[in-house]
Motif scaffolding. Structure first.
Motif, mmCIF file in Angstrom:
data_model
loop_
_atom_site.group_PDB
_atom_site.id
_atom_site.type_symbol
_atom_site.label_atom_id
_atom_site.label_comp_id
_atom_site.label_asym_id
_atom_site.label_seq_id
_atom_site.Cartn_x
_atom_site.Cartn_y
_atom_site.Cartn_z
ATOM 1 N N GLY A 137 0.819 -1.209 0.000
ATOM 2 C CA GLY A 137 0.000 0.000 0.000
ATOM 3 C C GLY A 137 0.849 1.253 0.000
ATOM 4 N N SER A 138 0.343 2.297 0.640
ATOM 5 C CA SER A 138 0.890 3.637 0.454
ATOM 6 C C SER A 138 1.757 4.131 1.601
ATOM 7 N N GLY A 145 3.298 8.749 7.684
ATOM 8 C CA GLY A 145 1.968 8.166 7.713
ATOM 9 C C GLY A 145 1.665 7.294 6.514
ATOM 10 N N GLY A 146 0.386 6.945 6.381
ATOM 11 C CA GLY A 146 -0.068 5.992 5.374
ATOM 12 C C GLY A 146 -0.397 4.683 6.058
ATOM 13 N N VAL A 147 -1.550 4.105 5.747
ATOM 14 C CA VAL A 147 -2.001 2.888 6.430
ATOM 15 C C VAL A 147 -0.959 1.774 6.324
ATOM 16 N N THR A 206 5.662 -0.858 -1.811
ATOM 17 C CA THR A 206 5.073 0.464 -1.898
ATOM 18 C C THR A 206 5.736 1.303 -2.978
ATOM 19 N N LEU A 207 5.317 2.560 -3.050
ATOM 20 C CA LEU A 207 5.952 3.565 -3.878
ATOM 21 C C LEU A 207 6.659 4.568 -2.969
ATOM 22 N N VAL A 263 -4.142 13.315 -0.789
ATOM 23 C CA VAL A 263 -3.567 13.291 -2.140
ATOM 24 C C VAL A 263 -2.868 11.945 -2.273
ATOM 25 N N THR A 264 -3.410 11.077 -3.122
ATOM 26 C CA THR A 264 -2.890 9.709 -3.205
ATOM 27 C C THR A 264 -1.671 9.624 -4.115
ATOM 28 N N PRO A 265 -0.803 8.648 -3.862
ATOM 29 C CA PRO A 265 0.300 8.379 -4.784
ATOM 30 C C PRO A 265 -0.255 7.850 -6.112
#
Length: 322
Positions: free
Chosen positions: A29-30, A52-54, A73-74, A123-125
């Motif tokens: 995930g992110s 952060g990020g789940v 992830t990215l 704002v998503t990756p």
């Protein structure tokens, strides 16, 4: 392997990734840069970010618990991306990242007086860069858990869930972007379990989750849909959880001095998954999740940094921890 001794107070090496053994947890995930504001017109320009990020939060939590954990992830090819990677590796996380422009997303949360998130902006990756070919290369075949953000592209989720099941991996859904893009039930049925808060359950099932009775009904419905287990978190009250081989029940949360609720659900999921890896006892793992959440809400950050293997040891009800 989750370490046999608590290292609280001891200096942790820059990275302990190579020494980790035991049940493997792959989190997909992110990574987000979190900005916390207290007035709606606060400007985040020049404001220091929080990690952060789940998926990132779950991975870091598990790392500090001593788990063998990887984050797929990215990341952005800049100083922020490098800082994100370094912190994860200090926690013992093996980072498997594709670097791309905008690879670190942004979360802005307006906090209330009680530490709750009142409003948020995300704002998503560029999730299209986290494609199946890249992700498939990162999955091992030696058992363990795969934790997935559901805000990834549906076709990627379906491929991941099917592939993981074929490898004998346990798949866990962590809802993200559910208010914007939803989560089709046919996709969710591909998972073994889900951890979500009451509002996310309400959106997923189209039914209000306002009390423990409604939460029990929601959990029962997901078990009937074919999931092995389902957990709904209810903030300071606790959680309602059910397993296909156990009754649905309510677990009260331990008392806490709340500073911020940011990351509490991620911490719960981490403690629960860590417990399942450690001893496989569903009820004890839930208590581990509640203890991890308690530790997190008592600090401002979304993850309480520092070794915390004792979180899982404390909730094993006297049975041998390893």
């Amino acid at each position: 392997m989750i370490s046999q001794h608590s290292h609280a107070g001891a200096a942790r090496p820059e990275s302990r990734v190579s020494s980790r053994k035991g049940v493997r947890v792959t989190v997909i995930g992110s990574v987000l840069a979190d900005y916390v504001i207290h007035q709606a017109n606060d400007d985040v320009a020049g404001m220091p970010f929080r990690h952060g990020g789940v998926a990132r939060n779950v991975a870091e939590n598990l790392g500090w618990m001593g788990a063998r954990v990887e984050l797929v992830t990215l990341l952005s090819p800049d100083g922020i991306g490098a800082e994100m990677r370094a912190r994860l590796e200090r926690a013992g996380v093996h980072v498997r990242a594709r670097e791309t422009e905008g690879g670190v997303g942004r979360f802005v949360g307006l906090m209330g007086a009680g530490g709750e998130v009142r409003r948020q902006q995300l704002v998503t990756p560029p999730y299209e860069r986290l494609d199946w070919a890249f992700v498939q290369e990162q999955l091992g075949s030696d058992g363990g858990y795969v934790v997935l953000e559901t805000g990834l592209r549906p076709e990627l989720l379906a491929s991941l869930a099917a592939h993981a099941r074929a490898l004998g991996l346990t798949t866990v859904a962590m809802p993200t972007r559910i208010y914007d893009i939803g989560l089709p039930m046919e996709v969710l049925r591909g998972f073994h379990g889900i951890v979500a808060n009451g509002q996310e359950f309400s959106t997923l099932l189209g039914m209000p989750i306002q009390d423990t009775a409604a939460a029990e009904a929601g959990v029962r419905r997901l078990l009937e849909e074919g999931l092995t287990w389902a957990i709904v978190t209810l903030g300071a009250q606790g959680v309602v959880a059910g397993h296909a081989q156990q009754e649905i029940r309510f677990y009260p949360a331990p008392p806490a001095q709340v500073v911020s609720t940011l990351g509490a659900g991620d911490a719960f999921a981490s403690g629960f998954i860590g417990g399942m890896c450690l001893h496989g006892d569903f009820s004890c793992a839930i208590r581990g999740g509640l203890e991890a959440a308690r530790r997190t809400v008592e600090v401002a950050e979304a993850v309480r940094s520092g070794p915390c293997e004792e979180v899982l040891m404390r909730t094993s009800e006297g049975r041998p921890a390893w």
